[in-house]
Design a protein around this motif. Sequence first.
Motif, PDB file in Angstrom:
ATOM      1  N   UNK A 693       5.135   6.990  -1.847  1.00 44.77           N
ATOM      2  CA  UNK A 693       5.186   8.282  -2.522  1.00 44.77           C
ATOM      3  C   UNK A 693       3.807   8.704  -2.989  1.00 44.77           C
ATOM      4  N   UNK A 694       3.595  10.027  -3.040  1.00 43.24           N
ATOM      5  CA  UNK A 694       2.408  10.614  -3.660  1.00 43.24           C
ATOM      6  C   UNK A 694       2.879  11.778  -4.516  1.00 43.24           C
ATOM      7  N   UNK A 695       1.995  12.231  -5.393  1.00 47.54           N
ATOM      8  CA  UNK A 695       2.323  13.356  -6.261  1.00 47.54           C
ATOM      9  C   UNK A 695       1.739  14.631  -5.682  1.00 47.54           C
ATOM     10  N   UNK A 696       2.622  15.577  -5.352  1.00 46.03           N
ATOM     11  CA  UNK A 696       2.216  16.873  -4.816  1.00 46.03           C
ATOM     12  C   UNK A 696       2.781  17.970  -5.720  1.00 46.03           C
ATOM     13  N   UNK A 697       1.892  18.788  -6.259  1.00 43.31           N
ATOM     14  CA  UNK A 697       2.302  19.874  -7.161  1.00 43.31           C
ATOM     15  C   UNK A 697       3.125  19.340  -8.325  1.00 43.31           C
ATOM     16  N   UNK A 698       2.720  18.181  -8.833  1.00 45.38           N
ATOM     17  CA  UNK A 698       3.390  17.603  -9.987  1.00 45.38           C
ATOM     18  C   UNK A 698       4.703  16.914  -9.685  1.00 45.38           C
ATOM     19  N   UNK A 699       5.090  16.794  -8.421  1.00 49.35           N
ATOM     20  CA  UNK A 699       6.367  16.180  -8.046  1.00 49.35           C
ATOM     21  C   UNK A 699       6.091  15.003  -7.122  1.00 49.35           C
ATOM     22  N   UNK A 700       6.714  13.854  -7.428  1.00 47.15           N
ATOM     23  CA  UNK A 700       6.576  12.710  -6.539  1.00 47.15           C
ATOM     24  C   UNK A 700       7.325  12.985  -5.236  1.00 47.15           C
ATOM     25  N   UNK A 701       6.622  12.807  -4.101  1.00 51.46           N
ATOM     26  CA  UNK A 701       7.176  13.138  -2.790  1.00 51.46           C
ATOM     27  C   UNK A 701       7.071  11.933  -1.868  1.00 51.46           C
ATOM     28  N   UNK A 702       8.164  11.624  -1.196  1.00 53.35           N
ATOM     29  CA  UNK A 702       8.158  10.520  -0.237  1.00 53.35           C
ATOM     30  C   UNK A 702       7.411  10.972   1.019  1.00 53.35           C
ATOM     31  N   UNK A 703       6.397  10.202   1.427  1.00 56.05           N
ATOM     32  CA  UNK A 703       5.634  10.547   2.635  1.00 56.05           C
ATOM     33  C   UNK A 703       5.764   9.487   3.721  1.00 56.05           C
ATOM     34  N   UNK A 704       6.511   8.414   3.465  1.00 57.45           N
ATOM     35  CA  UNK A 704       6.668   7.409   4.507  1.00 57.45           C
ATOM     36  C   UNK A 704       7.336   6.163   3.991  1.00 57.45           C
ATOM     37  N   UNK A 705       7.439   5.169   4.888  1.00 57.59           N
ATOM     38  CA  UNK A 705       8.066   3.894   4.564  1.00 57.59           C
ATOM     39  C   UNK A 705       7.296   2.780   5.243  1.00 57.59           C
ATOM     40  N   UNK A 706       7.432   1.578   4.677  1.00 54.61           N
ATOM     41  CA  UNK A 706       6.790   0.402   5.249  1.00 54.61           C
ATOM     42  C   UNK A 706       7.658  -0.804   4.958  1.00 54.61           C
ATOM     43  N   UNK A 707       7.532  -1.823   5.809  1.00 52.65           N
ATOM     44  CA  UNK A 707       8.284  -3.048   5.584  1.00 52.65           C
ATOM     45  C   UNK A 707       8.698  -3.705   6.883  1.00 52.65           C
ATOM     46  N   UNK A 708       9.668  -4.594   6.775  1.00 55.48           N
ATOM     47  CA  UNK A 708      10.174  -5.333   7.928  1.00 55.48           C
ATOM     48  C   UNK A 708      11.347  -4.571   8.543  1.00 55.48           C
ATOM     49  N   UNK A 709      11.395  -4.528   9.875  1.00 56.91           N
ATOM     50  CA  UNK A 709      12.464  -3.809  10.557  1.00 56.91           C
ATOM     51  C   UNK A 709      13.779  -4.570  10.457  1.00 56.91           C
ATOM     52  N   UNK A 710      14.861  -3.808  10.500  1.00 57.99           N
ATOM     53  CA  UNK A 710      16.196  -4.394  10.418  1.00 57.99           C
ATOM     54  C   UNK A 710      16.449  -5.275  11.643  1.00 57.99           C
ATOM     55  N   UNK A 711      17.098  -6.422  11.481  1.00 54.70           N
ATOM     56  CA  UNK A 711      17.383  -7.292  12.639  1.00 54.70           C
ATOM     57  C   UNK A 711      18.138  -6.585  13.753  1.00 54.70           C
ATOM     58  N   UNK A 712      19.028  -5.655  13.411  1.00 52.10           N
ATOM     59  CA  UNK A 712      19.763  -4.950  14.455  1.00 52.10           C
ATOM     60  C   UNK A 712      18.833  -4.036  15.260  1.00 52.10           C
ATOM     61  N   UNK A 713      17.845  -3.426  14.608  1.00 47.99           N
ATOM     62  CA  UNK A 713      16.860  -2.608  15.307  1.00 47.99           C
ATOM     63  C   UNK A 713      16.004  -3.479  16.215  1.00 47.99           C
ATOM     64  N   UNK A 714      15.611  -4.638  15.702  1.00 48.11           N
ATOM     65  CA  UNK A 714      14.809  -5.577  16.491  1.00 48.11           C
ATOM     66  C   UNK A 714      15.563  -5.986  17.756  1.00 48.11           C
ATOM     67  N   UNK A 715      16.852  -6.264  17.614  1.00 42.97           N
ATOM     68  CA  UNK A 715      17.661  -6.675  18.758  1.00 42.97           C
ATOM     69  C   UNK A 715      17.854  -5.527  19.742  1.00 42.97           C
TER      70      UNK A 715
END
Length: 842
Positions: A693-715
């Motif tokens: 998240x970052x703050x844009x115009x005083x509002x926290x905004x989701x701009x992306x995601x990070x982490x480990x992929x779900x096992x079902x996606x991997x498969x």
Amino acid sequence: MRVPLSWLREYVDLPAGETGRDVAAKLVDAGLEVETVEQLGGGLTGPLVVGQVLTIEELEGFRKPIRFCTVDVGRANGTGEPQEIVCGARNFSVGDKVVVVLPGAVLPGDFAIASRKTYGKTSHGMICSGEELGMGDDGTHGIIVLPPEHEVGTDAIELLQLVDEVLDIDITPDRGYCMSLRGVAREAATAYGLPLRDPALLDVPAPNSYGYLVKVEDPAGCDRFTARTVTGLDPEARSPIWLTRRLQKAGMRPISLAVDVTNYVMLELGQPLHAYDRSRLDGAIGVRRAEQGEEFTTLDGVKRILDAEDLVITDSSGPIGLAGVMGGANTEIADSVTDPETGQVTGTTDVVIEAAHFDSVSISRTARRLKLSSEASKRFERGVDPLAAAAAAQRTVDLLVLLAGGTAEAGVTELIAPGAPRTIAMSANHPDRVAGMEYGRETVVRRLQEIGCDVYGQDELVVTVPSWRPDLAEPNDLAEEVIRLEGYANLPSTLPQVPSGRGLTARQQLHRRVGRALAGAGYVEALSYPFLGEGVFDQLQLSAHDATRQVVRLVNPISDEEPALRTTLLPGLLGALRRNDSRGSHDLALFETGSVFRAGNQPGVAVRLPADRRPTDEEIATLDAALPAQPRYAAVVLAGAREQAGWWGKGRPADWADAVQAARSLAVEAGAELVVRQGQYGPWHPGRCAELLVTLDGVETVIGHAGELHPRVVKAMGLPARTSAMELDLDRLAAAGGEPVRAPRISTFPVATQDVALIVDTTVAATAVEAALRAGAGELLESLRLFDVFTGEQVGEGKKSLAYALRFRAADRTLTAEESTAARDAAVALAGERTGAVLRGA
């Protein structure tokens, strides 16, 4: 376009010592792309002579038919005795004239000929086929059988024109006139400063009213049609050796005399022609547009469904040819047939020659829609000289009369749509301004006249373009002709002067910094196609209402499996990771920055812009309004080892924390404050997914995601286990950065370090504790780092211990122990107030 040098010399008196490579160099300087210069007959040495078959003995007991022949080769063998030769071919008989290579000769490919014993006989030489002599395919795949008039013992190397040089020229679309010997000869004559013997300068009879009847219903598609008739052709007449050899050298296969003559004239003058068997024509020849869905069988025996845009040649029975592309099977020149009982030979004796000029756009569309590219369509697409049609028809008639004993009928049909020569107005110094050097009016006029233009005027020139140059349409085209003939190598080389204060934009600079940061962290850039198939969204486990599923579909995709523009970078990157892993590279860290395409709630439909004029401002604005949003994204994917094991340590595998750290490094480059929280989205593992998240115009905004992929996606995607990924919106990250990042002031005073271990509930995020510590520590805090996380009986069930290293420093003094301890205590107090944290051991 393959151009035999011996043929080219008929139209230009090239210097005697000029080789194919010398001519190629001149043509390259003139702007033609000569791919290769092929040496025909290289390494070929005789004796190679004409022989006559005297006897044939069939040898029995072998797995394939074998014949033992005696051949008269005159005095070529030094004795005058018949030559004994073993041969396996079946397409010759006693009395036939053949090509014989004698012992001591060397054939192409360094194949030495010697007497040898085979099949129980001794063979003193070989009876040759065209392929063995490097002549190419003659359609028979057998022994060369020569016409009977050639004398025994004649040198076959000269007779068959086996030694030559062939220039293979790649003709660009604007040089269609060079798809003929006439056009290439014109360029060679200009390059050498020699006169041209134009093969199109023939005496052509004037059109009259008693030629073959032709009706043109679409003058826009066919603005010129010439028809000539030749009768009384000898059906047994065969193409002479000189004609077939020129066709073979030019890359075409000899077929029959009438067809060979039309192909020869097409290669010579650039005008495609077609010969109809007059006995198969039913009434007048017509030119019209096809009816939608009309069926027609072409010469290759394929039944084709026509479109209303296709231009066809017809008679009273219907279509007999696809204009400018291919003739029809129903009027094909008939092969000669010999009656076995009477010996009478039958075949085509009367032909109607078509030499027409068709609209290049229409021919191109038909050829591409039907996937039917022919020698004729290639030329019409690039532009054919309309004034060459009458000369080409006359040349064809002359050759048929000469070679097949025919008679040219007096009737001449020539239909011409009204038109005028094209003129271009140009300043005499325009080429000077384009090239950046001074040519002068005299040079400009001389060069334009060399390519066939008529030039009038002094400072302002009026240039009449020659009929064979449809590519010349504006002053810049004329300037290009002057520049190329004067020599591209003579153009001055000057670097453009960049105005001061202009350089990369802030957005471009950020993209470069992002790339350098990720490359410095060990990531390798991978560029993927901006297309995807919508099935990948199911593999990524995106919900049915996810905005990422709203794609922009292409009307004419490169692949039907990937018809949409990408809305995320992950499919392309994960595909690259999968391919590399399958090829043995298991430790991978890839990144990509690029545009994604967001359709929005009401995706627009682009209008089709006109091709015959510049679009209006309103049309361009409508097109721009239909374009989707194209934000710039950055993404990374990781698998395998992040740090290699060795004598220096055990190494470690890549995990979700590396993906999060990649996002943090991009935030640093953008000068933005990135908030990392636990999240849950699509392809990521619900317990190992960070929300960015970052703050844009005083509002926290989701701009992306990070982490480990779900096992079902991997498969589902065939990825390595524990694959991690990060993706964020670079444009929003940059917008949150604000002013350019300023370097911090470096203090010369020593640092004071304080470590604290706090016990909190396991549900409390470490980032929340970190934020409270930063706020409580105040301005003296220089950095804060989490260095240990501990869970166990010592801290209690449902609890965890977070250990932080706090670094304090003042810009103007050395901190006392009391000051640093007070700052630490304030930080711990605020963390306890906000998150319920307590000091471990307190």
